[in-house]
Motif scaffolding. Structure first.
Motif, PDB file in Angstrom:
ATOM      1  N   CYS A   7       0.842  -1.206   0.000  1.00  0.00           N
ATOM      2  CA  CYS A   7       0.000   0.000   0.000  1.00  0.00           C
ATOM      3  C   CYS A   7       0.877   1.257   0.000  1.00  0.00           C
ATOM      4  N   LEU A   8       0.595   2.164  -0.946  1.00  0.00           N
ATOM      5  CA  LEU A   8       1.387   3.396  -1.078  1.00  0.00           C
ATOM      6  C   LEU A   8       1.402   4.201   0.218  1.00  0.00           C
ATOM      7  N   PHE A   9       0.234   4.393   0.836  1.00  0.00           N
ATOM      8  CA  PHE A   9       0.201   5.242   2.035  1.00  0.00           C
ATOM      9  C   PHE A   9       0.820   4.538   3.238  1.00  0.00           C
ATOM     10  N   CYS A  10       0.719   3.202   3.329  1.00  0.00           N
ATOM     11  CA  CYS A  10       1.456   2.488   4.391  1.00  0.00           C
ATOM     12  C   CYS A  10       2.953   2.718   4.219  1.00  0.00           C
ATOM     13  N   ARG A  11       3.411   2.728   2.973  1.00  0.00           N
ATOM     14  CA  ARG A  11       4.847   2.933   2.713  1.00  0.00           C
ATOM     15  C   ARG A  11       5.253   4.369   3.039  1.00  0.00           C
ATOM     16  N   ILE A  12       4.374   5.333   2.793  1.00  0.00           N
ATOM     17  CA  ILE A  12       4.671   6.725   3.173  1.00  0.00           C
ATOM     18  C   ILE A  12       4.692   6.848   4.697  1.00  0.00           C
ATOM     19  N   VAL A  13       3.718   6.243   5.365  1.00  0.00           N
ATOM     20  CA  VAL A  13       3.681   6.285   6.841  1.00  0.00           C
ATOM     21  C   VAL A  13       4.970   5.695   7.416  1.00  0.00           C
ATOM     22  N   LYS A  14       5.439   4.614   6.810  1.00  0.00           N
ATOM     23  CA  LYS A  14       6.648   3.927   7.282  1.00  0.00           C
ATOM     24  C   LYS A  14       7.924   4.712   6.954  1.00  0.00           C
ATOM     25  N   GLY A  15       7.818   5.666   6.043  1.00  0.00           N
ATOM     26  CA  GLY A  15       8.993   6.459   5.652  1.00  0.00           C
ATOM     27  C   GLY A  15       9.752   5.860   4.482  1.00  0.00           C
ATOM     28  N   GLU A  16       9.207   4.800   3.886  1.00  0.00           N
ATOM     29  CA  GLU A  16       9.873   4.177   2.721  1.00  0.00           C
ATOM     30  C   GLU A  16       9.782   5.062   1.491  1.00  0.00           C
ATOM     31  N   PRO A  46      -4.634   7.808   8.429  1.00  0.00           N
ATOM     32  CA  PRO A  46      -4.419   7.055   9.672  1.00  0.00           C
ATOM     33  C   PRO A  46      -3.231   6.102   9.497  1.00  0.00           C
ATOM     34  N   LYS A  47      -2.443   5.928  10.561  1.00  0.00           N
ATOM     35  CA  LYS A  47      -1.292   5.012  10.451  1.00  0.00           C
ATOM     36  C   LYS A  47      -1.750   3.563  10.358  1.00  0.00           C
ATOM     37  N   ASP A  48      -2.937   3.291  10.898  1.00  0.00           N
ATOM     38  CA  ASP A  48      -3.538   1.963  10.874  1.00  0.00           C
ATOM     39  C   ASP A  48      -4.218   1.788   9.502  1.00  0.00           C
ATOM     40  N   HIS A  49      -3.845   0.742   8.777  1.00  0.00           N
ATOM     41  CA  HIS A  49      -4.386   0.567   7.410  1.00  0.00           C
ATOM     42  C   HIS A  49      -5.819   0.059   7.419  1.00  0.00           C
ATOM     43  N   SER A  91     -13.726   3.455  -6.209  1.00  0.00           N
ATOM     44  CA  SER A  91     -13.205   4.024  -7.457  1.00  0.00           C
ATOM     45  C   SER A  91     -14.259   4.851  -8.177  1.00  0.00           C
ATOM     46  N   GLY A  92     -15.523   4.495  -8.037  1.00  0.00           N
ATOM     47  CA  GLY A  92     -16.596   5.249  -8.676  1.00  0.00           C
ATOM     48  C   GLY A  92     -16.721   6.663  -8.142  1.00  0.00           C
ATOM     49  N   ALA A  93     -16.190   6.885  -6.954  1.00  0.00           N
ATOM     50  CA  ALA A  93     -16.203   8.235  -6.351  1.00  0.00           C
ATOM     51  C   ALA A  93     -14.851   8.919  -6.504  1.00  0.00           C
ATOM     52  N   GLY A  94     -13.924   8.273  -7.207  1.00  0.00           N
ATOM     53  CA  GLY A  94     -12.626   8.901  -7.439  1.00  0.00           C
ATOM     54  C   GLY A  94     -11.515   8.419  -6.526  1.00  0.00           C
ATOM     55  N   GLN A  95     -11.780   7.404  -5.683  1.00  0.00           N
ATOM     56  CA  GLN A  95     -10.695   6.909  -4.823  1.00  0.00           C
ATOM     57  C   GLN A  95      -9.680   6.162  -5.670  1.00  0.00           C
ATOM     58  N   THR A  96      -8.416   6.548  -5.531  1.00  0.00           N
ATOM     59  CA  THR A  96      -7.338   5.903  -6.285  1.00  0.00           C
ATOM     60  C   THR A  96      -6.340   5.200  -5.381  1.00  0.00           C
ATOM     61  N   VAL A  97      -6.264   5.625  -4.123  1.00  0.00           N
ATOM     62  CA  VAL A  97      -5.372   4.977  -3.162  1.00  0.00           C
ATOM     63  C   VAL A  97      -6.258   4.329  -2.101  1.00  0.00           C
ATOM     64  N   PHE A  98      -6.149   3.005  -1.987  1.00  0.00           N
ATOM     65  CA  PHE A  98      -7.069   2.264  -1.130  1.00  0.00           C
ATOM     66  C   PHE A  98      -6.487   2.084   0.270  1.00  0.00           C
ATOM     67  N   HIS A  99      -6.211   3.226   0.862  1.00  0.00           N
ATOM     68  CA  HIS A  99      -5.889   3.376   2.285  1.00  0.00           C
ATOM     69  C   HIS A  99      -6.648   4.643   2.677  1.00  0.00           C
ATOM     70  N   LEU A 100      -7.602   4.505   3.572  1.00  0.00           N
ATOM     71  CA  LEU A 100      -8.471   5.620   3.952  1.00  0.00           C
ATOM     72  C   LEU A 100      -7.683   6.915   4.150  1.00  0.00           C
ATOM     73  N   HIS A 101      -8.200   8.007   3.613  1.00  0.00           N
ATOM     74  CA  HIS A 101      -7.566   9.316   3.812  1.00  0.00           C
ATOM     75  C   HIS A 101      -8.593  10.405   3.610  1.00  0.00           C
ATOM     76  N   ALA A 102      -8.351  11.534   4.275  1.00  0.00           N
ATOM     77  CA  ALA A 102      -9.197  12.709   4.093  1.00  0.00           C
ATOM     78  C   ALA A 102      -8.372  13.791   3.430  1.00  0.00           C
TER      79      ALA A 102
END
Ligand code: 5GP
Ligand code: ZN
Length: 115
Positions: A7-16, A46-49, A91-102
């Motif tokens: 997951c892209l956002f898990c990797r960002i949270v981790k600092g990768e 959220p840090k929790d996926h 995806s029908g609403a435009g979500q492209t990264v499947f890790h919850l975010h606001a």
């Protein structure tokens, strides 16, 4: 803490993967969107996926509150007197990264409305 190594956002949270951090606490990381749709466009993650808002359950109450509270803090840090908070679900609403975010959007007149 749930993590998805692909997951892209898990990797960002981790600092990768680097990000332009705006705010961080134990529960969330907020960073600038790479393709901003407004002068201020910050993602609160959220840090929790969890993939989507619809997948959240009763056990995610604290996570959801942490995201909302952090969004308000980000608006304060960014000195936004008006801002819009968006969560795309599916995806029908435009979500492209499947890790919850606001998305915290501001810094320009937010006149266009869907409702
Ligand atoms: P969604 O479309 O899922 O609601 O929002 C995903 C957001 O993540 C998009 O606005 C997109 O520009 C942003 N994004 C995608 N990849 C990256 C990245 O590698 N770094 C950052 N900072 N933002 C990203
Ligand atoms: Zn994730």
């Amino acid at each position: 803490m749930r993590r998805d190594p692909d997951c892209l956002f898990c990797r960002i949270v981790k600092g990768e993967i680097p990000s332009a951090k705006v705010y961080e606490d134990d529960a969330v990381l907020a960073f600038r969107d790479i393709n901003p749709a407004a002068p201020t466009h910050v993602l609160v993650v959220p840090k929790d996926h969890v993939a989507t808002l619809a997948e959240c359950g009763d056990g995610d109450r604290a996570l959801l509150a942490d995201v909302m509270l952090a969004a308000g803090k980000v608006a304060g840090l960014e000195k936004l007197d008006a801002f819009r908070l968006i969560v795309n679900n599916g995806s029908g609403a435009g979500q492209t990264v499947f890790h919850l975010h606001a998305h915290v959007l501001g810094g320009k007149p937010m006149g266009e409305r869907l409702l």
